[in-house]
Design an enzyme around this catalytic site. Structure first.
Site, mmCIF file in Angstrom:
data_model
loop_
_atom_site.group_PDB
_atom_site.id
_atom_site.type_symbol
_atom_site.label_atom_id
_atom_site.label_comp_id
_atom_site.label_asym_id
_atom_site.label_seq_id
_atom_site.Cartn_x
_atom_site.Cartn_y
_atom_site.Cartn_z
ATOM 1 N N ASP A 53 35.539 33.890 32.410
ATOM 2 C CA ASP A 53 35.318 33.210 33.682
ATOM 3 C C ASP A 53 33.955 33.550 34.275
ATOM 4 O OD1 ASP A 53 37.782 32.086 33.458
ATOM 5 O OD2 ASP A 53 38.607 32.952 35.301
ATOM 6 N N HIS A 199 36.060 38.982 32.092
ATOM 7 C CA HIS A 199 34.938 38.639 32.975
ATOM 8 C C HIS A 199 33.661 39.366 32.542
ATOM 9 C CE1 HIS A 199 38.502 37.705 35.442
ATOM 10 N NE2 HIS A 199 37.728 36.830 36.067
#
Length: 233
Positions: A53, A199
């Site tokens: 993400d 992430h």
């Protein structure tokens, strides 16, 4: 007097129950009120899906280099504003054959927002993804996984699938301490068709990057292969 107290209690319970229901709906990884939602892929095949993400950021090239070294592909859910700021990094992801998804333009929580705001966030980012040369289906992932009514209804209207996840080691304090604990969490919770969320885009320490290497090596040693979401959705 007793009747008034009873009514107040009933109203309180209704409000509390409604709030709890909204909270569960907002955070559900497996359900939304409209459209397609995927949190894992039902399969008998030992296959998993890496998803990242945020971004693109200055960390993009390091991630791409590692994936090339490991010979695996991933799905990058990108923020529209970051695409504009780091257009060459966004192109690098597309040029290397990875999937690209929509993570909204501003990374705001897509709850309690107007229909026009949500439409603009999604449409603008879809257009930006297309401008970097990406031609495959664009999946969507809501920031922080939050969704209620308006967002799923608009996604359903434009036939855009929501992709969630079923493994997120960074969301647990114990499992997020080191590359080894992150990789071990994935190993302990993985199943056929798992969608793994990491992430690495906002991590300058290299911890998440190293965890990717460990995850790939450990799961491959157990017979798992890594595929793109676009191959099976």
């Amino acid at each position: 007097m007793k009747k008034s107290i009873s009514i107040i209690i009933i109203i309180f319970l209704l409000i509390a129950g409604g709030s709890l229901g909204l909270y569960k709906l907002m955070n559900s990884r497996n359900y939304q009120v409209a459209g397609d939602l995927i949190s894992d892929i039902e399969t008998s095949e030992k296959v998993v899906y890496l998803t990242f993400d945020d971004g693109p950021t200055k960390e993009t090239s390091k991630i791409i280099d590692l994936l090339n070294e490991l010979n695996v592909k991933a799905t990058f859910f990108l923020i529209g504003d970051n695409i504009e700021k780091n257009i060459e990094d966004a192109k690098l992801i597309a040029e290397n054959g990875h999937d690209i998804g929509n993570h909204t333009y501003s990374h705001n929580r897509m709850i309690f927002k107007s229909p026009s705001f949500i439409k603009d966030e999604i449409d603008k980012t879809n257009d930006l993804i297309k401008t970097i040369g990406y031609e495959k289906e664009i999946f969507f992932r809501p920031p922080y996984g939050k969704k209620l009514f308006v967002l799923p209804q608009y996604l359903n209207k434009i036939n855009q699938k929501t992709v969630m996840w079923n493994i997120e080691p960074e969301s647990f304090e114990e499992s997020s301490k080191s590359p080894e604990t992150i990789a071990n969490h994935v190993k302990e919770n993985v199943k056929n068709g798992s969608i793994i969320l990491l992430h690495p885009m906002n991590d300058s320490t290299g911890k998440i990057l190293e965890s990717i290497r460990l995850i790939v090596e450990q799961l491959q040693s157990e017979g798992y292969s890594f595929k793109l979401l676009s191959e099976n959705i």
